[in-house]
Design a protein around this motif. Structure first.
Motif, short mmCIF file in Angstrom:
data_model
loop_
_atom_site.label_atom_id
_atom_site.label_comp_id
_atom_site.label_asym_id
_atom_site.label_seq_id
_atom_site.Cartn_x
_atom_site.Cartn_y
_atom_site.Cartn_z
N ALA A 91 0.41 31.68 -9.67
CA ALA A 91 -0.36 32.75 -9.04
C ALA A 91 -1.48 33.22 -9.96
CB ALA A 91 0.57 33.92 -8.69
N ASP A 92 -1.19 33.34 -11.24
CA ASP A 92 -2.21 33.79 -12.19
C ASP A 92 -3.36 32.79 -12.29
OD1 ASP A 92 -0.85 36.12 -12.72
OD2 ASP A 92 0.16 35.33 -14.51
N ASP A 95 -5.46 33.10 -9.17
CA ASP A 95 -6.26 34.32 -9.23
C ASP A 95 -7.47 34.13 -10.14
OD1 ASP A 95 -7.07 36.96 -8.93
OD2 ASP A 95 -5.71 37.70 -10.47
N ASP A 96 -7.25 33.50 -11.30
CA ASP A 96 -8.36 33.27 -12.24
C ASP A 96 -9.39 32.29 -11.68
OD1 ASP A 96 -7.19 34.97 -14.07
OD2 ASP A 96 -6.21 33.37 -15.21
N PRO A 118 -5.93 44.33 -4.63
CA PRO A 118 -4.52 44.26 -5.03
C PRO A 118 -3.66 43.53 -4.00
CG PRO A 118 -5.37 46.47 -5.37
CD PRO A 118 -6.40 45.72 -4.58
N TRP A 120 -4.58 40.94 -2.21
CA TRP A 120 -4.81 39.51 -2.49
C TRP A 120 -3.95 39.05 -3.66
CZ3 TRP A 120 -6.38 34.73 -1.64
CH2 TRP A 120 -6.83 33.93 -2.68
N ARG A 121 -3.95 39.80 -4.73
CA ARG A 121 -3.18 39.42 -5.92
C ARG A 121 -1.68 39.53 -5.69
NH1 ARG A 121 -7.68 42.29 -9.77
NH2 ARG A 121 -8.98 40.42 -10.02
N ASP A 122 -1.26 40.54 -4.95
CA ASP A 122 0.17 40.66 -4.62
C ASP A 122 0.60 39.51 -3.72
OD1 ASP A 122 0.38 42.98 -6.07
OD2 ASP A 122 0.28 44.33 -4.34
N LEU A 124 -0.58 36.46 -3.73
CA LEU A 124 -0.41 35.27 -4.57
C LEU A 124 0.91 35.32 -5.32
CD1 LEU A 124 -4.01 34.86 -6.11
CD2 LEU A 124 -3.04 33.74 -4.08
N GLN A 125 1.26 36.48 -5.86
CA GLN A 125 2.52 36.62 -6.58
C GLN A 125 3.71 36.41 -5.64
OE1 GLN A 125 2.98 36.94 -9.82
NE2 GLN A 125 0.82 37.15 -10.36
#
Length: 214
Positions: A91-92, A95-96, A118, A120-122, A124-125
């Motif tokens: 996920a990280d 995101d990068d 947030p 979007w990032r949640d 992915l996690q």
């Protein structure tokens, strides 16, 4: 052993006539080894024996050894150009990989976009925790058409944009994310809750066939 016997006869020759006789069976070998030389004296005999030994023991193995050394060096350093292996997507990393393109700071659009980042990032996690790399690959493929990061990267670089009411003649707020694989861009809807964002993103991933837009 056959070569050893022939070379031994060369080294034991006592006249140039004997030397020419014992050299005859070695002519093909000497030509391949680059050891052909005129034999006018016993000194030439010793030089010939030295050439044969040098070729057989050193030069014959030099080129294969050099090739092996190159292969060993490549394997040791794992040069990506020759030995690329896709790494397990996280996920990280995903995101990068994506550049988030925001509206100008202070604008009303920027305010709602910052609510969705947030999400979007949640998402992915959660994708990594729920299904692991396979779902992350689906997200990457949704945006770019590729399920793994190419060895030389993407061109253009993947990006995240946002869909506002009124964009592309939308009369109401769009519900689902959209993608344009030609420019490696994913466009996110501006939902007010993460649960709705996740539900609509899952639906889009599960019902997307082909590339460009979903």
């Amino acid at each position: 052993m056959d070569l050893l016997e022939k070379v031994k006869k060369v080294s034991e020759s006592t006249t140039t006539e004997d030397l020419e006789k014992v050299k005859a069976p070695l002519l093909d070998y000497l030509a391949s080894a680059g050891c052909l030389r005129p034999l006018r004296s016993m000194r030439d005999r010793d030089l010939l024996v030295q050439d044969i030994v040098m070729f057989q023991v050193i030069h014959r193995f030099q080129e294969p050894f050099q090739r092996y050394s190159v292969i060993l060096t490549i394997n040791q350093h794992r040069l990506p150009l020759f030995c690329y292996e896709p790494s397990t997507l996280t996920a990280d990393q995903l995101d990068d990989l994506f550049t988030i393109r925001l509206s100008p700071e202070g604008s009303n659009k920027r305010v709602v976009e910052e609510v969705v980042i947030p999400f979007w990032r949640d998402y992915l996690q959660d994708a990594e925790e729920e299904e692991g790399p396979s779902k992350l690959q689906k997200i990457l493929a949704f945006a770019t058409g590729a399920s793994v990061v190419p060895p030389i990267g993407f061109s253009p670089s993947p990006s995240v944009e946002f869909i506002h009411k009124g964009d592309d003649d939308f009369s109401s707020i769009p519900l689902f994310p959209m993608a344009n694989t030609c420019v490696n861009c994913i466009r996110l809807p501006l939902h007010a809750s993460y649960q709705l964002f996740k539900e609509k993103f899952d639906f889009a991933l599960g019902n997307t066939y082909g590339f460009v837009r979903a």
